[in-house]
Design a protein around this motif. Structure first.
Motif, PDB file in Angstrom:
ATOM      1  N   LEU A   3       0.825  -1.197   0.000  1.00 38.41           N
ATOM      2  CA  LEU A   3       0.000   0.000   0.000  1.00 38.41           C
ATOM      3  C   LEU A   3       0.864   1.253   0.000  1.00 38.41           C
ATOM      4  O   LEU A   3       1.752   1.402   0.850  1.00 38.41           O
ATOM      5  N   GLU A   4       0.589   2.145  -0.928  1.00 35.75           N
ATOM      6  CA  GLU A   4       1.304   3.419  -0.982  1.00 35.75           C
ATOM      7  C   GLU A   4       0.568   4.432  -0.100  1.00 35.75           C
ATOM      8  O   GLU A   4      -0.371   5.096  -0.550  1.00 35.75           O
ATOM      9  N   GLU A   5       0.989   4.520   1.133  1.00 36.09           N
ATOM     10  CA  GLU A   5       0.347   5.429   2.076  1.00 36.09           C
ATOM     11  C   GLU A   5       1.247   5.661   3.278  1.00 36.09           C
ATOM     12  O   GLU A   5       2.196   4.914   3.522  1.00 36.09           O
ATOM     13  N   SER A   6       0.921   6.695   4.026  1.00 37.67           N
ATOM     14  CA  SER A   6       1.665   7.001   5.241  1.00 37.67           C
ATOM     15  C   SER A   6       1.319   5.992   6.333  1.00 37.67           C
ATOM     16  O   SER A   6       0.184   5.514   6.425  1.00 37.67           O
ATOM     17  N   ALA A   7       2.304   5.709   7.183  1.00 38.53           N
ATOM     18  CA  ALA A   7       2.058   4.820   8.315  1.00 38.53           C
ATOM     19  C   ALA A   7       1.560   5.578   9.534  1.00 38.53           C
ATOM     20  O   ALA A   7       1.145   4.956  10.513  1.00 38.53           O
ATOM     21  N   THR A   8       1.564   6.898   9.483  1.00 33.15           N
ATOM     22  CA  THR A   8       1.132   7.694  10.628  1.00 33.15           C
ATOM     23  C   THR A   8      -0.332   7.407  10.957  1.00 33.15           C
ATOM     24  O   THR A   8      -1.214   7.579  10.117  1.00 33.15           O
ATOM     25  N   GLY A   9      -0.586   6.933  12.170  1.00 36.90           N
ATOM     26  CA  GLY A   9      -1.948   6.624  12.580  1.00 36.90           C
ATOM     27  C   GLY A   9      -2.594   5.506  11.794  1.00 36.90           C
ATOM     28  O   GLY A   9      -3.825   5.427  11.715  1.00 36.90           O
ATOM     29  N   THR A  10      -1.804   4.619  11.220  1.00 37.89           N
ATOM     30  CA  THR A  10      -2.352   3.584  10.339  1.00 37.89           C
ATOM     31  C   THR A  10      -3.402   2.722  11.044  1.00 37.89           C
ATOM     32  O   THR A  10      -3.236   2.339  12.206  1.00 37.89           O
ATOM     33  N   PRO A  11      -4.483   2.384  10.337  1.00 38.56           N
ATOM     34  CA  PRO A  11      -5.511   1.505  10.903  1.00 38.56           C
ATOM     35  C   PRO A  11      -5.216   0.029  10.674  1.00 38.56           C
ATOM     36  O   PRO A  11      -6.013  -0.824  11.072  1.00 38.56           O
ATOM     37  N   HIS A  12      -4.094  -0.284  10.019  1.00 41.44           N
ATOM     38  CA  HIS A  12      -3.812  -1.668   9.636  1.00 41.44           C
ATOM     39  C   HIS A  12      -3.181  -2.429  10.801  1.00 41.44           C
ATOM     40  O   HIS A  12      -2.005  -2.776  10.790  1.00 41.44           O
ATOM     41  N   GLY A  13      -3.985  -2.703  11.787  1.00 41.37           N
ATOM     42  CA  GLY A  13      -3.526  -3.444  12.943  1.00 41.37           C
ATOM     43  C   GLY A  13      -4.699  -3.676  13.867  1.00 41.37           C
ATOM     44  O   GLY A  13      -5.804  -3.172  13.605  1.00 41.37           O
ATOM     45  N   PRO A  14      -4.505  -4.446  14.940  1.00 39.39           N
ATOM     46  CA  PRO A  14      -3.234  -5.073  15.330  1.00 39.39           C
ATOM     47  C   PRO A  14      -2.923  -6.305  14.480  1.00 39.39           C
ATOM     48  O   PRO A  14      -3.825  -6.964  13.970  1.00 39.39           O
ATOM     49  N   ALA A  15      -1.635  -6.588  14.350  1.00 44.44           N
ATOM     50  CA  ALA A  15      -1.159  -7.742  13.591  1.00 44.44           C
ATOM     51  C   ALA A  15      -0.363  -8.656  14.519  1.00 44.44           C
ATOM     52  O   ALA A  15       0.178  -8.215  15.536  1.00 44.44           O
ATOM     53  N   ASP A  16      -0.265  -9.911  14.136  1.00 46.41           N
ATOM     54  CA  ASP A  16       0.485 -10.877  14.936  1.00 46.41           C
ATOM     55  C   ASP A  16       1.989 -10.629  14.871  1.00 46.41           C
ATOM     56  O   ASP A  16       2.722 -10.974  15.803  1.00 46.41           O
ATOM     57  N   LEU A  17       2.436 -10.072  13.772  1.00 47.02           N
ATOM     58  CA  LEU A  17       3.844  -9.738  13.609  1.00 47.02           C
ATOM     59  C   LEU A  17       3.939  -8.378  12.946  1.00 47.02           C
ATOM     60  O   LEU A  17       3.359  -8.162  11.881  1.00 47.02           O
ATOM     61  N   VAL A  18       4.659  -7.471  13.578  1.00 42.98           N
ATOM     62  CA  VAL A  18       4.890  -6.144  13.008  1.00 42.98           C
ATOM     63  C   VAL A  18       6.382  -6.009  12.734  1.00 42.98           C
ATOM     64  O   VAL A  18       7.210  -6.182  13.637  1.00 42.98           O
ATOM     65  N   LEU A  19       6.716  -5.712  11.503  1.00 46.37           N
ATOM     66  CA  LEU A  19       8.095  -5.456  11.098  1.00 46.37           C
ATOM     67  C   LEU A  19       8.277  -3.955  10.963  1.00 46.37           C
ATOM     68  O   LEU A  19       7.494  -3.288  10.285  1.00 46.37           O
ATOM     69  N   CYS A  20       9.302  -3.435  11.598  1.00 48.35           N
ATOM     70  CA  CYS A  20       9.622  -2.011  11.478  1.00 48.35           C
ATOM     71  C   CYS A  20      11.135  -1.899  11.499  1.00 48.35           C
ATOM     72  O   CYS A  20      11.751  -1.740  12.559  1.00 48.35           O
ATOM     73  N   VAL A  21      11.736  -2.034  10.342  1.00 42.72           N
ATOM     74  CA  VAL A  21      13.191  -2.114  10.221  1.00 42.72           C
ATOM     75  C   VAL A  21      13.705  -0.842   9.559  1.00 42.72           C
ATOM     76  O   VAL A  21      13.472  -0.606   8.371  1.00 42.72           O
ATOM     77  N   GLY A  22      14.354  -0.016  10.348  1.00 41.74           N
ATOM     78  CA  GLY A  22      14.876   1.248   9.838  1.00 41.74           C
ATOM     79  C   GLY A  22      13.794   2.229   9.449  1.00 41.74           C
ATOM     80  O   GLY A  22      14.028   3.100   8.612  1.00 41.74           O
ATOM     81  N   ALA A  23      12.613   2.110  10.066  1.00 39.15           N
ATOM     82  CA  ALA A  23      11.479   2.930   9.633  1.00 39.15           C
ATOM     83  C   ALA A  23      10.668   3.487  10.784  1.00 39.15           C
ATOM     84  O   ALA A  23       9.527   3.898  10.592  1.00 39.15           O
ATOM     85  N   SER A  24      11.234   3.545  11.981  1.00 40.15           N
ATOM     86  CA  SER A  24      10.437   4.033  13.110  1.00 40.15           C
ATOM     87  C   SER A  24      10.012   5.482  12.925  1.00 40.15           C
ATOM     88  O   SER A  24       8.985   5.908  13.467  1.00 40.15           O
ATOM     89  N   GLN A  25      10.769   6.242  12.128  1.00 41.27           N
ATOM     90  CA  GLN A  25      10.403   7.638  11.882  1.00 41.27           C
ATOM     91  C   GLN A  25       9.057   7.756  11.185  1.00 41.27           C
ATOM     92  O   GLN A  25       8.405   8.800  11.242  1.00 41.27           O
ATOM     93  N   ALA A  26       8.598   6.685  10.542  1.00 43.16           N
ATOM     94  CA  ALA A  26       7.289   6.698   9.890  1.00 43.16           C
ATOM     95  C   ALA A  26       6.148   6.685  10.900  1.00 43.16           C
ATOM     96  O   ALA A  26       5.012   6.986  10.550  1.00 43.16           O
ATOM     97  N   LEU A  27       6.465   6.360  12.154  1.00 41.40           N
ATOM     98  CA  LEU A  27       5.440   6.271  13.199  1.00 41.40           C
ATOM     99  C   LEU A  27       5.490   7.418  14.196  1.00 41.40           C
ATOM    100  O   LEU A  27       4.599   7.542  15.035  1.00 41.40           O
ATOM    101  N   GLY A  28       6.526   8.228  14.124  1.00 43.12           N
ATOM    102  CA  GLY A  28       6.626   9.342  15.052  1.00 43.12           C
ATOM    103  C   GLY A  28       8.018   9.946  15.018  1.00 43.12           C
ATOM    104  O   GLY A  28       8.997   9.249  14.742  1.00 43.12           O
ATOM    105  N   SER A  29       8.114  11.232  15.296  1.00 40.99           N
ATOM    106  CA  SER A  29       9.402  11.921  15.230  1.00 40.99           C
ATOM    107  C   SER A  29      10.315  11.556  16.395  1.00 40.99           C
ATOM    108  O   SER A  29      11.533  11.740  16.313  1.00 40.99           O
ATOM    109  N   GLN A  30       9.744  11.033  17.472  1.00 47.44           N
ATOM    110  CA  GLN A  30      10.525  10.619  18.633  1.00 47.44           C
ATOM    111  C   GLN A  30      10.352   9.121  18.844  1.00 47.44           C
ATOM    112  O   GLN A  30       9.257   8.572  18.674  1.00 47.44           O
TER     113      GLN A  30
END
Length: 247
Positions: free
Chosen positions: A88-115
């Motif tokens: 999906l081509e979209e922002s992860a900020t506030g994403t509704p696509h969850g909860p999931a059994d496995l969440v991968l976030c590799v080198g991308a935490s900035q997509a979820l928040g500035s801190q």
């Protein structure tokens, strides 16, 4: 107009060897996830490997780079995973696509928040109570000097990353327990950074008079200078995190 090829030498968009990826997939698949969410997925290579190892699972990759997503869709089709993997081509900020059994976030935490604490809080929201998070996050092996920071990325600061102990502590504070802690090796960093620039370097050698050469050479030289400066200073941790179930 001929332009440099992009990332064709990279399997993963980060310092991750095939051997470590196999170990991660085995460990993560052992929890038998049925839903996988990949934040800042790029072309989703790790997600696709998890789906291959877990035939009952479906995966959703989120990113804002259309070119990387197209590569992911092609890879899914080639592996017979189109019905189980969506990109999906979209922002992860506030994403509704969850909860999931496995969440991968590799080198991308900035997509979820500035801190980082904010991003970790979002990861806790996005993972099911009995799931797992794989967090790939930068940390300092040692505090960089001002001279080193001046040669890294623009406006680089010592506060851009924590040390490893602080990083793991922040994950615990956010409601996780660290099931597994590992860090990218120097060999993995060198393979990644070399592969990241290899296509561009070859293109520059073959097209010295091209209109894009000066701009491309400046960008490549700047990136190389940065990574040779943070080589051995900046690390990447792969944390397998277990959410703490609320009482």
């Amino acid at each position: 107009m001929t332009t440099p090829p992009r990332h064709t030498r990279l399997t993963f968009h980060g310092p991750l060897s095939g051997a470590r990826a196999d170990q991660l997939v085995t460990r993560l698949a052992g929890n038998t996830p049925t839903t996988v969410l990949d934040i800042g997925c790029g072309w989703g290579e790790l997600m696709l490997r998890v789906l291959t190892a877990t035939p009952e699972a479906t995966g959703t990759g989120i990113d804002i780079n259309a070119e990387d997503l197209a590569r992911g869709r092609q890879a899914a089709e080639a592996r017979g995973l189109t019905a189980r993997a969506r990109f999906l081509e979209e922002s992860a900020t506030g994403t509704p696509h969850g909860p999931a059994d496995l969440v991968l976030c590799v080198g991308a935490s900035q997509a979820l928040g500035s801190q980082l604490p904010q991003a970790l809080g979002e990861l806790r929201r996005l993972v099911s109570d009995h799931g797992r998070v794989l967090l790939g996050e930068g940390f300092w092996h040692r505090t960089p000097t001002e001279a080193e920071l001046s040669r890294m990325w623009p406006d680089a600061k010592a506060t851009d990353h924590p040390d490893l102990a602080t990083l793991v502590g922040l994950a615990v504070d956010a409601g996780f327990r660290p099931e597994w802690t590992e860090t990218a090796s120097l060999d993995e960093w060198e393979e990644f950074e070399s592969a990241y620039l290899a296509d561009t370097e070859v293109w520059l050698a073959r097209h010295p008079g091209h209109p894009l050469t000066a701009e491309t050479r400046e960008r490549a030289d700047r990136h190389r200078a940065a990574w040779l400066t943070y080589r051995g200073v900046l690390g990447l941790a792969y944390l397998t995190l277990v959410p703490v179930v609320a009482r």
